[in-house]
Design an enzyme around this catalytic site. Structure first.
Site, PDB file in Angstrom:
ATOM      1  N   PRO A  22     -11.034 -49.470  10.628  1.00 41.23           N
ATOM      2  CA  PRO A  22     -11.434 -48.350   9.768  1.00 41.23           C
ATOM      3  C   PRO A  22     -10.718 -48.438   8.422  1.00 41.23           C
ATOM      4  O   PRO A  22      -9.494 -48.558   8.369  1.00 41.23           O
ATOM      5  CB  PRO A  22     -10.984 -47.120  10.561  1.00 41.23           C
ATOM      6  CG  PRO A  22      -9.916 -47.621  11.485  1.00 41.23           C
ATOM      7  CD  PRO A  22     -10.260 -49.042  11.793  1.00 41.23           C
ATOM      8  N   THR A  24     -10.434 -46.673   4.618  1.00 44.81           N
ATOM      9  CA  THR A  24     -10.735 -45.583   3.695  1.00 44.81           C
ATOM     10  C   THR A  24     -11.280 -46.165   2.387  1.00 44.81           C
ATOM     11  O   THR A  24     -10.603 -46.964   1.744  1.00 44.81           O
ATOM     12  CB  THR A  24      -9.465 -44.766   3.409  1.00 44.81           C
ATOM     13  OG1 THR A  24      -8.989 -44.216   4.636  1.00 44.81           O
ATOM     14  CG2 THR A  24      -9.750 -43.639   2.432  1.00 44.81           C
ATOM     15  N   TYR A 177      -1.954 -38.443  10.791  1.00 47.29           N
ATOM     16  CA  TYR A 177      -2.966 -37.404  10.705  1.00 47.29           C
ATOM     17  C   TYR A 177      -2.865 -36.477  11.918  1.00 47.29           C
ATOM     18  O   TYR A 177      -1.958 -36.607  12.729  1.00 47.29           O
ATOM     19  CB  TYR A 177      -4.347 -38.037  10.546  1.00 47.29           C
ATOM     20  CG  TYR A 177      -4.427 -38.880   9.291  1.00 47.29           C
ATOM     21  CD1 TYR A 177      -4.337 -38.288   8.019  1.00 47.29           C
ATOM     22  CD2 TYR A 177      -4.534 -40.268   9.353  1.00 47.29           C
ATOM     23  CE1 TYR A 177      -4.370 -39.050   6.865  1.00 47.29           C
ATOM     24  CE2 TYR A 177      -4.566 -41.044   8.195  1.00 47.29           C
ATOM     25  CZ  TYR A 177      -4.484 -40.426   6.957  1.00 47.29           C
ATOM     26  OH  TYR A 177      -4.500 -41.186   5.811  1.00 47.29           O
ATOM     27  N   ARG A 224      -7.371 -44.553  18.644  1.00 45.63           N
ATOM     28  CA  ARG A 224      -6.455 -45.370  17.842  1.00 45.63           C
ATOM     29  C   ARG A 224      -5.100 -44.673  17.767  1.00 45.63           C
ATOM     30  O   ARG A 224      -5.027 -43.475  17.488  1.00 45.63           O
ATOM     31  CB  ARG A 224      -7.006 -45.562  16.431  1.00 45.63           C
ATOM     32  CG  ARG A 224      -6.202 -46.585  15.627  1.00 45.63           C
ATOM     33  CD  ARG A 224      -6.692 -46.671  14.201  1.00 45.63           C
ATOM     34  NE  ARG A 224      -6.323 -47.943  13.589  1.00 45.63           N
ATOM     35  CZ  ARG A 224      -6.096 -48.112  12.298  1.00 45.63           C
ATOM     36  NH1 ARG A 224      -6.178 -47.088  11.463  1.00 45.63           N
ATOM     37  NH2 ARG A 224      -5.781 -49.300  11.815  1.00 45.63           N
ATOM     38  N   GLY A 314      -8.838 -55.754   8.761  1.00 49.63           N
ATOM     39  CA  GLY A 314      -9.179 -54.895   7.639  1.00 49.63           C
ATOM     40  C   GLY A 314      -9.576 -55.644   6.389  1.00 49.63           C
ATOM     41  O   GLY A 314     -10.745 -55.942   6.159  1.00 49.63           O
TER      42      GLY A 314
END
Length: 359
Positions: A22, A24, A177, A224, A314
């Site tokens: 993932p 951003t 987060y 994750r 990534g």
């Protein structure tokens, strides 16, 4: 077993073991709706075994970045359906990472309050759009009832994602987060059922994963985590506490039969990650590439040594939409351009050349 062989993660049958991590990218505008360039970006990278989307907000107060996509409105879901259809048309698989930003946000981003397990601010600033940075605020500490309402929002977002055609969801329990904030003793100072002991700090993540698995099927759900990553003030510096907390988390997840566990850690073959893998009892996606870029050699070694079932990559996938073809043939790679990572247009997003064009 090699990097380019098929693998099954729960209900997800992958053509190879390269997973797009993932990333951003903030290309979805103020409305959080995936646009044409977002569709193109993911479609270009459908050759990986599995795409994990950028972190997508499940409710309004979970938004963490300007330009971040959401899965709250019908318009956002329709945008994601276009993404899923484009990836599937090229034979790919794609799951949505559901990311509640927690205290890593600002009212100017959310249009609401900012929430967290406890009313403890991060020492730092956040981009609120237009090149402006502001101090991270002291968040509202979720009550027990509000935490459970947030859980319900994760479930609704998961159902919306699957209804939009995505193959599943990944719960973002890493990188400081919201879900990670419940796990870390530095960010969770609660005294209710979600705080205090390692078992209590793991409870909320287990409850979210359980509810989402019941709603969309455990074989479509991944998680994750990033133990000991120590980012965004979600500090985990006591290895004994890390083992106790994440061990309790794995013990709670194991009966669910989730599709996979993705672990971001500098030592994916080390004792901690492999112990968590054993206690989880299901497929592991290894991800070491935060501070350093994951190389072909490292990815091949992790699979051949049976340290993981798949490897999340990534920056190489970002810069090489045909990375699997390049790695399989040991062809040169495009270098990534960090200056365009968080821009707003196609530069550094959909304009990296494919192998055929580079020859």
């Amino acid at each position: 077993m090699d990097l380019f062989s098929p693998v099954r993660l729960g209900d997800l049958q992958l053509a190879n073991r390269v997973v797009m991590a993932p990333l951003t990218r903030m290309r979805s505008g103020r409305a959080g709706i995936p646009r044409d360039i977002v569709v193109e970006h993911y479609e270009q990278r459908a050759g990986v075994g599995l795409i994990i989307t950028e972190g997508t907000f499940p409710n309004d107060e979970s938004r963490a970045f300007a330009g971040q996509p959401g899965i709250v409105t019908d318009e956002q879901a329709a945008g994601w359906r276009r993404v899923a259809d484009a990836v599937h048309a090229r034979g790919g698989r794609i799951v949505m990472q559901l990311m509640h930003g927690g205290r890593v946000s600002h009212p100017e981003l959310t249009g609401t309050r900012v929430v967290a397990p406890s009313a403890i601010a991060i020492d730092g600033e956040v981009h609120v759009g237009g090149g402006v940075k502001k101090p991270l605020p002291v968040p509202h500490a979720l009550t027990t009832e509000e935490a459970r309402a947030t859980l319900a929002d994760f479930v609704a977002a998961s159902e919306r994602a699957v209804d939009a055609g995505l193959d599943g969801v990944e719960l973002h329990g890493a990188n400081g987060y919201l879900l990670h904030e419940f796990l870390s003793p530095a960010s969770n100072r609660r005294d209710d059922v979600y705080g205090g002991s390692p078992e209590n700090r793991a409870r909320f993540v287990i409850e979210v994963a359980t509810a989402v698995a019941e709603a969309v099927g455990a074989g479509r759900v991944g998680l994750r985590i990033s133990p000991e990553h120590n980012i965004q003030d979600a500090l985990e510096t006591d290895r004994a506490d890390v083992l106790a907390t994440y061990g309790a988390l794995m013990d709670g997840l194991r009966p669910l039969g989730l599709a996979y566990l993705s672990v971001l850690h500098v030592e994916p073959a080390g004792d901690l990650v492999q112990e968590l893998r054993r206690r989880f009892g299901g497929p592991l996606i290894a991800n070491s590439g935060f501070g350093t870029v994951t190389t072909r050699a490292e990815a091949v070694q992790l699979i051949e040594a049976a340290h993981a079932e798949a490897v999340a990559v990534g920056r190489p996938v970002l810069a090489n939409p045909d990375l699997v073809e390049r790695w399989a043939g040991e062809h040169p790679e495009n270098p990534a351009d960090p200056a365009t990572f968080y821009a707003s247009g196609p530069e550094g997003y959909t304009d990296y050349p494919f192998l055929a064009a580079a020859r």
